[in-house]
Write a protein that holds these residues in place. Structure first.
Motif, PDB file in Angstrom:
ATOM      1  N   GLN A   2      45.171  37.455  42.478  1.00  0.00           N
ATOM      2  CA  GLN A   2      44.200  37.131  41.312  1.00  0.00           C
ATOM      3  C   GLN A   2      43.696  38.504  41.185  1.00  0.00           C
ATOM      4  O   GLN A   2      43.309  39.022  39.893  1.00  0.00           O
ATOM      5  CB  GLN A   2      43.073  36.139  41.750  1.00  0.00           C
ATOM      6  N   LEU A  57      48.286  34.803  30.697  1.00  0.00           N
ATOM      7  CA  LEU A  57      49.156  34.509  31.871  1.00  0.00           C
ATOM      8  C   LEU A  57      48.238  34.122  32.912  1.00  0.00           C
ATOM      9  O   LEU A  57      48.603  33.391  33.616  1.00  0.00           O
ATOM     10  CB  LEU A  57      49.952  36.024  32.231  1.00  0.00           C
ATOM     11  N   THR A  61      48.394  30.446  34.745  1.00  0.00           N
ATOM     12  CA  THR A  61      48.759  30.323  35.985  1.00  0.00           C
ATOM     13  C   THR A  61      47.504  29.893  36.885  1.00  0.00           C
ATOM     14  O   THR A  61      47.615  29.662  38.194  1.00  0.00           O
ATOM     15  CB  THR A  61      49.302  31.627  36.719  1.00  0.00           C
TER      16      THR A  61
END
Length: 72
Positions: A2, A57, A61
């Motif tokens: 992250q 993205l 995710t």
């Protein structure tokens, strides 16, 4: 992971601001038919597309979420 996505987003934003600044500099400095301003603005557009894709993205995710706490 992250942190990597968030770091890439921040770096891309800084690169966009840098490209915008160099485009302004070349616009004010070059009074001839130089293509440096066009090249700087083209780089900015490409970086903006990359930023958009990075955000998509991250959202897809689940690495980044809208309205989430930065420390969560």
């Amino acid at each position: 992971m992250q942190l990597a996505i968030q770091g890439a987003i921040v770096l891309t934003l800084l690169a966009i601001v840098g490209s915008l600044g160099s485009g302004l500099f070349y616009l004010m400095r070059d009074r001839s038919e130089s293509r440096r301003t066009l090249n700087a603005l083209t780089v900015r557009i490409v970086l903006s597309v990359v930023l958009f894709l990075l955000i998509l993205l991250g959202l897809a995710t689940g690495m980044i979420a809208p309205n989430s706490s930065p420390l969560a």
